[in-house]
Design a protein around this motif. Structure first.
Motif, PDB file in Angstrom:
ATOM      1  N   ASN A  89       8.655   9.635   3.980  1.00  0.00           N
ATOM      2  CA  ASN A  89       7.362   9.650   4.665  1.00  0.00           C
ATOM      3  C   ASN A  89       7.483   9.188   6.110  1.00  0.00           C
ATOM      4  OD1 ASN A  89       5.984  10.626   2.464  1.00  0.00           O
ATOM      5  ND2 ASN A  89       5.169   8.658   1.833  1.00  0.00           N
ATOM      6  N   ILE A  90       8.332   8.248   6.345  1.00  0.00           N
ATOM      7  CA  ILE A  90       8.524   7.745   7.701  1.00  0.00           C
ATOM      8  C   ILE A  90       9.499   8.645   8.460  1.00  0.00           C
ATOM      9  CG2 ILE A  90       9.429   5.778   9.015  1.00  0.00           C
ATOM     10  CD1 ILE A  90       8.190   4.002   6.901  1.00  0.00           C
ATOM     11  N   LYS A 124       0.839  -1.202   0.000  1.00  0.00           N
ATOM     12  CA  LYS A 124       0.000   0.000   0.000  1.00  0.00           C
ATOM     13  C   LYS A 124       0.872   1.249   0.000  1.00  0.00           C
ATOM     14  CE  LYS A 124      -3.527   2.468   2.552  1.00  0.00           C
ATOM     15  NZ  LYS A 124      -4.216   2.654   3.802  1.00  0.00           N
ATOM     16  N   MET A 125       1.878   1.279   0.883  1.00  0.00           N
ATOM     17  CA  MET A 125       2.793   2.419   0.920  1.00  0.00           C
ATOM     18  C   MET A 125       3.509   2.584  -0.419  1.00  0.00           C
ATOM     19  SD  MET A 125       4.672   2.280   4.634  1.00  0.00           S
ATOM     20  CE  MET A 125       5.819   3.565   4.160  1.00  0.00           C
ATOM     21  N   MET A 133       9.061   6.536   0.401  1.00  0.00           N
ATOM     22  CA  MET A 133       8.722   5.730   1.572  1.00  0.00           C
ATOM     23  C   MET A 133       9.596   6.114   2.768  1.00  0.00           C
ATOM     24  SD  MET A 133       7.969   2.053  -0.246  1.00  0.00           S
ATOM     25  CE  MET A 133       7.445   1.219   1.259  1.00  0.00           C
ATOM     26  N   GLU A 179       1.143   4.046  -3.059  1.00  0.00           N
ATOM     27  CA  GLU A 179       0.900   5.464  -2.822  1.00  0.00           C
ATOM     28  C   GLU A 179       2.095   6.297  -3.278  1.00  0.00           C
ATOM     29  OE1 GLU A 179      -0.096   5.669   1.344  1.00  0.00           O
ATOM     30  OE2 GLU A 179      -2.106   4.838   1.007  1.00  0.00           O
ATOM     31  N   CYS A 180       3.280   5.843  -2.958  1.00  0.00           N
ATOM     32  CA  CYS A 180       4.482   6.567  -3.382  1.00  0.00           C
ATOM     33  C   CYS A 180       4.666   6.502  -4.892  1.00  0.00           C
ATOM     34  CB  CYS A 180       5.713   6.033  -2.649  1.00  0.00           C
ATOM     35  SG  CYS A 180       5.836   6.647  -0.947  1.00  0.00           S
TER      36      CYS A 180
END
Length: 144
Positions: A71-72, A31-32, A68, A35-36
């Motif tokens: 984002n984290i 999913k991540m 990714m 999205e990226c």
């Protein structure tokens, strides 16, 4: 093939393994990545490479990895953010000091790895993380 270890996976998925099934971890990871990929204009082939742990063969694949990690918060300004890595590790490992230290050691080993291009920087950082983890015998995403 164990040619790709995302720092995110090292620090988060291992820690999440205690409360999530392997299928749930893979689902979250995909999913991540999707999205990226949409954000970065990457292809489904780029996502497929990531999912099967192949090194990125295109700019889009490298940019998914950058997205990714950014984002984290594990990569900031094209460098490993050691403080953020420590914070993520603390959450992922329920404050386990020895695991947090390993995460910090890996981050410190890759602290000088960078590139002017954020996508290239992420690819280089993740390769460094993969090599550092392998030398320490740390499990890979395939093992989770």
């Amino acid at each position: 093939m164990k040619s790709f270890i995302v720092l995110v996976v090292i620090f988060c998925a291992i820690g999440l393994s205690e409360c999530m099934t392997k299928d749930q971890r893979v689902e979250l990871f995909v999913k991540m990545a999707n999205e990226c990929a949409a954000k970065e204009g990457a292809s489904s082939a780029d996502v497929d490479e990531l999912v099967v742990h192949k090194p990125a063969s295109s700019k889009g694949g490298k940019c998914i990895r950058a997205c990714m990690a950014e984002n984290i918060g594990m990569i900031k300004d094209n460098h490993v953010d050691i403080d953020s890595v420590a914070n993520v590790a603390a959450m992922a490992f329920d404050g386990n000091p020895s695991k947090i230290q390993v995460a910090k050691d890996l981050a410190n080993e890759c602290a000088d790895v960078t590139d002017d291009d954020r996508c290239e920087a992420a690819a280089k950082i993740m390769e460094c993380g993969q090599n550092a983890a392998k030398t320490r015998g740390i499990i890979t995403f395939d093992d989770l």
